[in-house]
Design a protein around this motif. Structure first.
Motif, PDB file in Angstrom:
ATOM      1  N   ARG A  33      32.878  49.588  36.677  1.00 29.03           N
ATOM      2  CA  ARG A  33      32.036  48.404  36.516  1.00 29.03           C
ATOM      3  C   ARG A  33      32.679  47.207  37.200  1.00 29.03           C
ATOM      4  NH1 ARG A  33      32.378  46.621  30.199  1.00 29.03           N
ATOM      5  NH2 ARG A  33      32.805  48.810  29.751  1.00 29.03           N
ATOM      6  N   TYR A  34      31.819  46.298  37.634  1.00 28.47           N
ATOM      7  CA  TYR A  34      32.315  45.053  38.212  1.00 28.47           C
ATOM      8  C   TYR A  34      32.668  44.082  37.094  1.00 28.47           C
ATOM      9  CZ  TYR A  34      31.041  46.351  42.957  1.00 28.47           C
ATOM     10  OH  TYR A  34      30.981  46.972  44.178  1.00 28.47           O
ATOM     11  N   LEU A  35      33.813  43.447  37.252  1.00 27.20           N
ATOM     12  CA  LEU A  35      34.246  42.417  36.308  1.00 27.20           C
ATOM     13  C   LEU A  35      34.616  41.158  37.091  1.00 27.20           C
ATOM     14  CD1 LEU A  35      36.544  44.504  33.922  1.00 27.20           C
ATOM     15  CD2 LEU A  35      34.173  43.789  33.510  1.00 27.20           C
ATOM     16  N   HIS A  74      31.673  28.772  36.391  1.00 26.24           N
ATOM     17  CA  HIS A  74      33.046  29.271  36.346  1.00 26.24           C
ATOM     18  C   HIS A  74      33.674  29.155  37.728  1.00 26.24           C
ATOM     19  CE1 HIS A  74      30.815  32.568  38.129  1.00 26.24           C
ATOM     20  NE2 HIS A  74      31.965  32.969  38.663  1.00 26.24           N
ATOM     21  N   ILE A  75      34.979  29.403  37.781  1.00 23.73           N
ATOM     22  CA  ILE A  75      35.693  29.591  39.044  1.00 23.73           C
ATOM     23  C   ILE A  75      36.302  30.992  39.016  1.00 23.73           C
ATOM     24  CG2 ILE A  75      37.660  28.882  40.460  1.00 23.73           C
ATOM     25  CD1 ILE A  75      37.188  26.031  39.557  1.00 23.73           C
ATOM     26  N   THR A  76      35.903  31.818  39.962  1.00 26.56           N
ATOM     27  CA  THR A  76      36.392  33.190  40.014  1.00 26.56           C
ATOM     28  C   THR A  76      37.834  33.228  40.520  1.00 26.56           C
ATOM     29  OG1 THR A  76      34.190  34.110  40.395  1.00 26.56           O
ATOM     30  CG2 THR A  76      36.065  35.443  41.121  1.00 26.56           C
ATOM     31  N   LEU A  77      38.663  33.992  39.810  1.00 31.82           N
ATOM     32  CA  LEU A  77      40.019  34.283  40.266  1.00 31.82           C
ATOM     33  C   LEU A  77      40.085  35.655  40.939  1.00 31.82           C
ATOM     34  CD1 LEU A  77      42.026  33.086  37.127  1.00 31.82           C
ATOM     35  CD2 LEU A  77      41.578  31.792  39.232  1.00 31.82           C
ATOM     36  N   TYR A  78      39.304  36.610  40.409  1.00 34.87           N
ATOM     37  CA  TYR A  78      39.336  37.980  40.941  1.00 34.87           C
ATOM     38  C   TYR A  78      38.049  38.678  40.533  1.00 34.87           C
ATOM     39  CZ  TYR A  78      41.663  42.483  42.148  1.00 34.87           C
ATOM     40  OH  TYR A  78      42.025  43.685  42.719  1.00 34.87           O
ATOM     41  N   LEU A  79      37.269  39.079  41.500  1.00 41.68           N
ATOM     42  CA  LEU A  79      36.005  39.791  41.261  1.00 41.68           C
ATOM     43  C   LEU A  79      36.036  41.097  42.028  1.00 41.68           C
ATOM     44  CD1 LEU A  79      33.016  40.223  40.498  1.00 41.68           C
ATOM     45  CD2 LEU A  79      32.400  38.636  42.336  1.00 41.68           C
ATOM     46  N   THR A  80      35.984  42.210  41.295  1.00 44.72           N
ATOM     47  CA  THR A  80      35.992  43.518  41.945  1.00 44.72           C
ATOM     48  C   THR A  80      35.502  44.562  40.960  1.00 44.72           C
ATOM     49  OG1 THR A  80      37.323  45.045  43.279  1.00 44.72           O
ATOM     50  CG2 THR A  80      38.375  44.098  41.342  1.00 44.72           C
ATOM     51  N   GLN A  81      35.446  45.800  41.424  1.00 43.33           N
ATOM     52  CA  GLN A  81      35.022  46.905  40.570  1.00 43.33           C
ATOM     53  C   GLN A  81      36.251  47.587  39.978  1.00 43.33           C
ATOM     54  OE1 GLN A  81      33.426  50.799  42.100  1.00 43.33           O
ATOM     55  NE2 GLN A  81      31.490  49.997  41.334  1.00 43.33           N
ATOM     56  N   VAL A 168      39.994  43.714  51.097  1.00 42.83           N
ATOM     57  CA  VAL A 168      39.095  44.639  50.398  1.00 42.83           C
ATOM     58  C   VAL A 168      39.715  46.019  50.303  1.00 42.83           C
ATOM     59  CG1 VAL A 168      36.854  45.790  50.464  1.00 42.83           C
ATOM     60  CG2 VAL A 168      37.013  43.375  51.067  1.00 42.83           C
ATOM     61  N   THR A 169      40.309  46.477  51.391  1.00 40.06           N
ATOM     62  CA  THR A 169      40.922  47.804  51.425  1.00 40.06           C
ATOM     63  C   THR A 169      42.041  47.930  50.387  1.00 40.06           C
ATOM     64  OG1 THR A 169      40.423  48.007  53.783  1.00 40.06           O
ATOM     65  CG2 THR A 169      42.094  49.487  52.879  1.00 40.06           C
ATOM     66  N   LYS A 170      42.839  46.892  50.252  1.00 44.15           N
ATOM     67  CA  LYS A 170      43.994  46.952  49.354  1.00 44.15           C
ATOM     68  C   LYS A 170      43.657  46.564  47.916  1.00 44.15           C
ATOM     69  CE  LYS A 170      47.632  46.001  52.778  1.00 44.15           C
ATOM     70  NZ  LYS A 170      48.720  45.055  53.163  1.00 44.15           N
ATOM     71  N   TYR A 171      42.810  45.529  47.773  1.00 45.75           N
ATOM     72  CA  TYR A 171      42.631  44.926  46.452  1.00 45.75           C
ATOM     73  C   TYR A 171      41.184  44.909  45.962  1.00 45.75           C
ATOM     74  CZ  TYR A 171      47.230  43.319  47.901  1.00 45.75           C
ATOM     75  OH  TYR A 171      48.523  43.277  48.364  1.00 45.75           O
ATOM     76  N   GLY A 172      40.248  45.439  46.764  1.00 48.73           N
ATOM     77  CA  GLY A 172      38.866  45.518  46.327  1.00 48.73           C
ATOM     78  C   GLY A 172      38.099  44.221  46.394  1.00 48.73           C
ATOM     79  N   SER A 173      38.682  43.183  46.993  1.00 47.28           N
ATOM     80  CA  SER A 173      38.020  41.880  47.093  1.00 47.28           C
ATOM     81  C   SER A 173      38.443  41.184  48.380  1.00 47.28           C
ATOM     82  CB  SER A 173      38.389  40.994  45.901  1.00 47.28           C
ATOM     83  OG  SER A 173      37.955  39.658  46.103  1.00 47.28           O
ATOM     84  N   PRO A 174      37.511  40.501  49.062  1.00 43.74           N
ATOM     85  CA  PRO A 174      37.883  39.782  50.278  1.00 43.74           C
ATOM     86  C   PRO A 174      38.498  38.417  50.020  1.00 43.74           C
ATOM     87  CG  PRO A 174      35.528  39.589  49.916  1.00 43.74           C
ATOM     88  CD  PRO A 174      36.048  40.496  48.829  1.00 43.74           C
ATOM     89  N   ASN A 175      38.457  37.960  48.754  1.00 42.60           N
ATOM     90  CA  ASN A 175      38.838  36.570  48.455  1.00 42.60           C
ATOM     91  C   ASN A 175      40.074  36.473  47.569  1.00 42.60           C
ATOM     92  OD1 ASN A 175      36.612  35.619  49.936  1.00 42.60           O
ATOM     93  ND2 ASN A 175      35.273  35.790  48.169  1.00 42.60           N
ATOM     94  N   VAL A 176      41.141  37.144  47.981  1.00 43.58           N
ATOM     95  CA  VAL A 176      42.378  37.108  47.197  1.00 43.58           C
ATOM     96  C   VAL A 176      43.556  36.685  48.072  1.00 43.58           C
ATOM     97  CG1 VAL A 176      41.605  38.819  45.509  1.00 43.58           C
ATOM     98  CG2 VAL A 176      42.756  39.580  47.601  1.00 43.58           C
ATOM     99  N   GLY A 218      34.556  38.363  32.478  1.00 42.55           N
ATOM    100  CA  GLY A 218      33.117  38.338  32.263  1.00 42.55           C
ATOM    101  C   GLY A 218      32.404  39.488  32.931  1.00 42.55           C
ATOM    102  N   SER A 219      31.252  39.849  32.371  1.00 38.48           N
ATOM    103  CA  SER A 219      30.375  40.825  33.025  1.00 38.48           C
ATOM    104  C   SER A 219      29.684  40.151  34.210  1.00 38.48           C
ATOM    105  CB  SER A 219      29.324  41.336  32.036  1.00 38.48           C
ATOM    106  OG  SER A 219      29.947  42.023  30.968  1.00 38.48           O
ATOM    107  N   VAL A 220      29.484  40.915  35.265  1.00 41.79           N
ATOM    108  CA  VAL A 220      28.965  40.360  36.508  1.00 41.79           C
ATOM    109  C   VAL A 220      27.445  40.461  36.557  1.00 41.79           C
ATOM    110  CG1 VAL A 220      29.004  40.560  39.025  1.00 41.79           C
ATOM    111  CG2 VAL A 220      31.097  40.896  37.713  1.00 41.79           C
ATOM    112  N   GLY A 221      26.815  39.331  36.863  1.00 41.42           N
ATOM    113  CA  GLY A 221      25.371  39.281  37.032  1.00 41.42           C
ATOM    114  C   GLY A 221      24.990  39.235  38.499  1.00 41.42           C
ATOM    115  N   PRO A 222      23.756  38.851  38.796  1.00 41.37           N
ATOM    116  CA  PRO A 222      23.309  38.787  40.190  1.00 41.37           C
ATOM    117  C   PRO A 222      24.170  37.852  41.041  1.00 41.37           C
ATOM    118  CG  PRO A 222      21.454  38.567  38.679  1.00 41.37           C
ATOM    119  CD  PRO A 222      22.691  38.479  37.848  1.00 41.37           C
TER     120      PRO A 222
END
Length: 239
Positions: A33-35, A74-81, A168-176, A218-222
């Motif tokens: 799941r995405y968090l 909110h301000i996202t720190l880490y969003l990934t699956q 993304v390849t290493k951490y599942g997110s482009p914004n880290v 948090g649970s991820v919405g649209p």
């Protein structure tokens, strides 16, 4: 006849193996799941961005973000699956991590419309960057591996494109890490994005400081949002 039977037996065995692999793949998809690991806005900022969001929607009815009833500013720190089997580990890691955070004064600066998104951008200072880095350090071991690169990344210029693909390849997110781009999402319109570009320059937003009251999962919405009332855990931060 014996050879035919043997071949049929081998084929049947192959089919059974393929079915097992397919079922295993489906199970793995269901067990992820995405968090959105994020910090909350202060009550003052939340009140302000909620009103701004309403103003944006009045000017752009195709805005698909509702900060009053559906989504949480909110301000996202880490969003990934993440892997579902590690949810308890993730919550425990967050509980252990939060006490190490300093009291950060987050500065919200300029509001911009970029593509389908409208955002209020935060200053990337040492305190906020360290908070984001520590969050990724503690949690990336629990992500789902081999996640797809978001399509918008391929539209970026080099060297940013390659750097974000690597993240993304290493951490599942482009914004880290050095690609961290903190912001409060105010709007999303992929139907008439030009309207956002027209609306944003006139928004009554100026540089504002806040101390985030909580660190949460948090649970991820649209559109990568955080769904109101859906936090797995929320931990107060020092003020």
């Amino acid at each position: 006849g014996t050879h035919v039977t043997a071949r049929l037996g081998v084929c049947a065995g192959c089919m059974n193996s393929m079915i097992r692999l397919l079922l295993l793949g489906l199970v793995c998809l269901c067990e992820a799941r995405y968090l959105n690991i994020h910090i909350k806005c202060s009550s003052f900022v939340e009140y302000g961005v909620t009103r701004i969001n309403t103003q944006i929607t009045a000017a752009d009815p195709n805005n698909d973000i509702d900060l009053t009833y559906k989504e949480q500013p909110h301000i996202t720190l880490y969003l990934t699956q993440f892997q579902d089997e590690h949810i308890d580990d993730i919550k425990l890691a967050a509980q252990n991590l939060a006490p190490s955070f300093q009291s950060c004064q987050v500065i919200l600066q300029n509001a911009t419309a970029q593509g389908a998104y409208g955002m209020w951008n935060a200053l990337v200072d040492e305190c906020l960057q360290q908070m984001a880095n520590a969050t990724v350090d503690a949690l990336y071991q629990y992500i789902t591996p081999n996640q797809p690169v978001p399509s918008w990344v391929y539209d970026l210029p080099e060297p940013m494109r390659s750097k974000k693909i690597e993240m993304v390849t290493k951490y599942g997110s482009p914004n880290v890490y050095d690609q961290f781009q903190p912001h409060v999402t105010l709007a999303y319109d992929d139907r008439t994005p030009a309207r956002l570009a027209e609306v944003f320059p006139s928004l009554p937003l100026s540089a504002t400081g806040m101390r985030p009251p909580a660190f949460a999962i948090g649970s991820v919405g649209p559109h990568g949002t955080v769904v109101r009332g859906s936090d797995l855990i929320s931990i107060p931060l020092p003020q």
